[in-house]
Write a protein that holds these residues in place. Structure first.
Motif, mmCIF file in Angstrom:
data_model
loop_
_atom_site.group_PDB
_atom_site.id
_atom_site.type_symbol
_atom_site.label_atom_id
_atom_site.label_comp_id
_atom_site.label_asym_id
_atom_site.label_seq_id
_atom_site.Cartn_x
_atom_site.Cartn_y
_atom_site.Cartn_z
ATOM 1 N N GLN A 145 0.819 -1.203 -0.042
ATOM 2 C CA GLN A 145 0.078 -0.009 0.160
ATOM 3 C C GLN A 145 0.815 1.133 0.225
ATOM 4 O O GLN A 145 1.658 1.398 0.770
ATOM 5 C CB GLN A 145 -0.898 -0.207 1.248
ATOM 6 N N SER A 146 0.756 2.103 -0.937
ATOM 7 C CA SER A 146 1.516 3.355 -1.084
ATOM 8 C C SER A 146 1.737 4.221 0.244
ATOM 9 O O SER A 146 2.673 4.814 0.491
ATOM 10 C CB SER A 146 1.073 4.033 -2.229
ATOM 11 N N VAL A 147 0.428 4.165 0.810
ATOM 12 C CA VAL A 147 0.419 4.904 2.162
ATOM 13 C C VAL A 147 1.190 4.557 3.177
ATOM 14 O O VAL A 147 1.596 5.337 4.003
ATOM 15 C CB VAL A 147 -1.131 5.135 2.616
ATOM 16 N N LEU A 148 1.707 3.194 3.132
ATOM 17 C CA LEU A 148 2.654 2.674 4.160
ATOM 18 C C LEU A 148 3.942 2.788 3.896
ATOM 19 O O LEU A 148 4.874 1.961 3.441
ATOM 20 C CB LEU A 148 2.362 1.220 4.535
ATOM 21 N N THR A 149 4.579 4.088 3.866
ATOM 22 C CA THR A 149 5.684 4.726 3.558
ATOM 23 C C THR A 149 6.645 4.237 4.615
ATOM 24 O O THR A 149 6.450 4.125 5.994
ATOM 25 C CB THR A 149 6.007 6.315 3.277
ATOM 26 N N PRO A 150 8.094 4.077 4.234
ATOM 27 C CA PRO A 150 8.875 3.737 5.633
ATOM 28 C C PRO A 150 8.758 4.619 6.676
ATOM 29 O O PRO A 150 8.829 4.221 8.074
ATOM 30 C CB PRO A 150 10.344 3.674 4.797
ATOM 31 N N ALA A 151 8.460 6.002 6.414
ATOM 32 C CA ALA A 151 8.616 7.223 7.263
ATOM 33 C C ALA A 151 7.287 6.780 8.211
ATOM 34 O O ALA A 151 7.304 7.030 9.281
ATOM 35 C CB ALA A 151 8.389 8.562 6.593
ATOM 36 N N ARG A 152 6.338 6.472 7.726
ATOM 37 C CA ARG A 152 5.142 6.176 8.295
ATOM 38 C C ARG A 152 5.129 4.871 9.387
ATOM 39 O O ARG A 152 4.517 4.718 10.452
ATOM 40 C CB ARG A 152 3.793 6.307 7.479
ATOM 41 N N VAL A 153 5.760 4.033 8.749
ATOM 42 C CA VAL A 153 6.151 2.825 9.589
ATOM 43 C C VAL A 153 6.910 2.709 10.797
ATOM 44 O O VAL A 153 6.685 2.456 11.869
ATOM 45 C CB VAL A 153 6.626 1.603 8.633
ATOM 46 N N ARG A 154 7.886 4.073 10.505
ATOM 47 C CA ARG A 154 8.744 4.445 11.765
ATOM 48 C C ARG A 154 7.955 4.849 12.813
ATOM 49 O O ARG A 154 8.027 4.695 14.050
ATOM 50 C CB ARG A 154 9.689 5.172 11.342
#
Length: 320
Positions: free
Chosen positions: A230-239
């Motif tokens: 899912q494009s919304v789950l970027t590495p920054a947002r996962v952090r």
């Protein structure tokens, strides 16, 4: 004295009812499933679903389980006595209420909300959403459609095409249906939101659903997540998710996070099947289209699911 190492809990996640930022379209329910199952068992269960539904070699989707002649297979897979008993849960969102609560947060809250927040955890915004929901049920269809389309355009801000001012039609649309949303202070807040949107989009129910799943499974161990792309789950947002888990529960951590194509990972494909069956069952009820004996999904639906408190939440819980 050091604390003993916590176990790692492998979970697979997928969603059903992707809205693409438009919270007031034809899809009323968003479901995010998380399943604790290893790869070999997941592959075996997917193969068994194929065998029971005579699906052949094509990609296996939840729509195959939602047909009248295969609901018995869906009931076997997700039922309380089925192979996933105690190892699957689904966070279900009424996207209409979710969107109305987000609208209330933008127009009426003193601070700009973040996309991680679960809309129904803001008591004032959720109460406003419920009131707007009841109000919209009593207005002419054209007025309802105009209000919801205006709310959609207001909330749906992307980095590629930001609105820099309040849509010209919004004050009139809001004043006709919900005058408090057209007050000068409300419009000022809307303008600030459009000029400086939050880092995490407000129109993605996936974000609070995933945050809930990590919190839920972390009670058993540190989550190691494999998730559908899912494009919304970027590495920054996962952090940010990982930091939020550690802040809420000192000593817990996100052990891992991998995005995969559901077509190549049986664990995620299984989560997709579970999410799809639950979403269809709940949405049929909300649209008044439920027929026959519904699939038993009540035991899977998370208590934290932002559903209407009138009859749908009680109805879902009764499906056991």
């Amino acid at each position: 004295m050091t604390s003993p190492a916590r176990p790692v809990v492998g979970i697979a996640c997928d969603e059903s009812g992707f809205v693409g930022g438009s919270l007031f379209g034809g899809i009323r329910v968003f479901a995010h499933a998380s399943v604790r199952v290893d790869a070999p068992e997941a592959a075996g269960l997917v193969d068994e679903v194929r065998r029971r539904t005579r699906s052949g070699g094509e990609e296996l989707k939840a729509s195959r389980l939602n047909r009248p002649w295969t609901t018995h297979v869906a009931s076997w897979l997700v039922g309380p006595d089925g192979p996933l008993s105690g190892r699957a849960t689904v966070h279900v969102t009424d996207t209409r209420l979710f969107g109305l609560a987000r609208l209330a947060q933008v127009c009426l809250a003193d601070s700009t909300p973040q996309g991680w927040w679960s809309a129904d955890r803001d008591a004032a915004a959720w109460a406003t959403a419920l009131r707007l929901h009841r109000l919209l049920d009593g207005v002419p269809p054209a007025e309802e459609r105009g209000f919801l389309e205006g709310a959609r355009d207001l909330l749906w801000v992307t980095r590629r095409a930001r609105l820099r001012a309040v849509p010209a039609s919004w004050p009139e649309v809001a004043a006709r249906t919900a005058p408090e949303l057209a007050e000068p202070e409300a419009l000022r807040r809307v303008g600030e939101y459009l000029e400086r949107p939050p880092d995490t989009p407000l129109t993605e129910p996936l974000l609070p659903a995933l945050a809930w799943a990590l919190d839920h499974w972390s009670a058993q161990g540190d989550p190691d997540v494999v998730h559908d792309e899912q494009s919304v789950l970027t590495p920054a947002r996962v952090r940010v998710l990982a930091d939020g888990l550690a802040d809420a529960h000192p000593g817990r951590r996100l052990a891992g996070f991998e995005r995969v194509d559901s077509r190549t990972d049986a664990r995620v494909q299984l989560a997709d099947l579970v999410a799809g069956v639950v979403r269809r069952t709940v949405e049929d009820h909300l649209h008044g289209q439920a027929t026959g004996d519904p699939v038993p999904v009540g035991h899977l639906v998370a208590d934290a699911s932002p559903l209407t408190p009138e009859d749908s939440a009680a109805w879902v819980r009764s499906l056991t």
